[in-house]
Motif scaffolding. Structure first.
Motif, PDB file in Angstrom:
ATOM      1  N   ALA A 101      23.366 101.961 118.821  1.00 13.99           N
ATOM      2  CA  ALA A 101      24.448 103.139 118.686  1.00 13.99           C
ATOM      3  C   ALA A 101      25.396 102.622 118.045  1.00 13.99           C
ATOM      4  N   SER A 103      25.959 100.290 116.113  1.00 10.10           N
ATOM      5  CA  SER A 103      25.586 100.006 114.681  1.00 10.10           C
ATOM      6  C   SER A 103      26.104 101.105 113.714  1.00 10.10           C
ATOM      7  N   GLU A 104      25.995 102.262 114.208  1.00  9.85           N
ATOM      8  CA  GLU A 104      26.221 103.516 113.581  1.00  9.85           C
ATOM      9  C   GLU A 104      27.735 103.086 112.769  1.00  9.85           C
ATOM     10  N   GLY A 105      27.843 103.050 111.374  1.00  5.52           N
ATOM     11  CA  GLY A 105      29.096 103.013 110.791  1.00  5.52           C
ATOM     12  C   GLY A 105      29.693 101.485 110.900  1.00  5.52           C
ATOM     13  N   LYS A 136      21.483 100.577 112.344  1.00  7.32           N
ATOM     14  CA  LYS A 136      21.831 101.645 111.479  1.00  7.32           C
ATOM     15  C   LYS A 136      22.734 100.982 110.469  1.00  7.32           C
ATOM     16  N   CYS A 137      22.616  99.709 110.530  1.00  5.89           N
ATOM     17  CA  CYS A 137      23.187  98.658 109.338  1.00  5.89           C
ATOM     18  C   CYS A 137      22.663  97.450 109.477  1.00  5.89           C
TER      19      CYS A 137
END
Length: 188
Positions: A101, A103-105, A136-137
């Motif tokens: 979570a 890792s988003e952005g 997410k990254c």
């Protein structure tokens, strides 16, 4: 308008593997001029249920332990990176899920590795496996407890496939290798 570069998120639980990951993440944040978020997660699944379980007492005890561990991590990072660039966060939940979570952005998420072996990690679960699979990254796993950084002796390894995500990971790995004069090993 926020012009600050996306940051680096690192999972920290006070273990030798997480210390190595934190050191690596702090040095990378300094080198790339990025903010660093140190994330400690209290996993309530580790609290044994039973007659001795008193939610308020366990909650206070977990909060105190989480704060102490997080503060130790922030202090460790502050030896490398300016304190104004460091944020410490505690969460309650699954360490892997909270890192995914977070890792988003983010520009990068970093975890350590307990090196339990494939069988034990498969049976017990691995934060590093889950984060690398779902982040997410781009994700970095720092293996071992020694402070090894990319340089002329220690290369950068990146796994790729035909996806756009792998392309971004390859770009990041190439940037890290170039920044540190390290060799780049591409695994397909």
């Amino acid at each position: 308008m926020n012009t600050q570069a996306p940051g680096i998120v690192v999972g920290f639980d006070g273990s030798a593997g997480s210390e190595a990951a934190l050191d690596w993440a702090a040095r990378t944040a300094r080198r790339q001029n990025r903010p660093l978020t140190v994330l400690y997660t209290s996993n309530l699944a580790a609290v044994p249920p039973g007659t001795g379980y008193i939610p308020d007492v366990v909650s206070d005890t977990l909060a105190e332990a989480a704060t102490a561990t997080l503060n130790a991590g922030v202090e460790r990072a502050a030896a490398v990176l300016d304190r104004s660039q460091i944020t410490g966060t505690t969460m309650i939940g699954s360490p892997a899920a909270e890192l995914v979570a977070a890792s988003e952005g983010a520009a990068l998420v970093v975890t350590g590795c307990r090196a339990r072996g494939r069988l034990a990690s498969g049976l017990l679960g691995s934060v590093a496996y889950a984060v690398t699979a779902h982040a997410k990254c781009p994700a970095v796993v720092v293996r071992g407890s020694e402070n090894v950084y990319p340089d002329a002796t220690h290369g950068v390894v990146v796994g790729v496939d035909d996806s756009q995500v792998a392309e971004r990971a390859l770009d990041l790995a190439a940037d890290i290798a170039a920044e540190t004069d390290a060799s780049l090993h591409i695994v397909r």
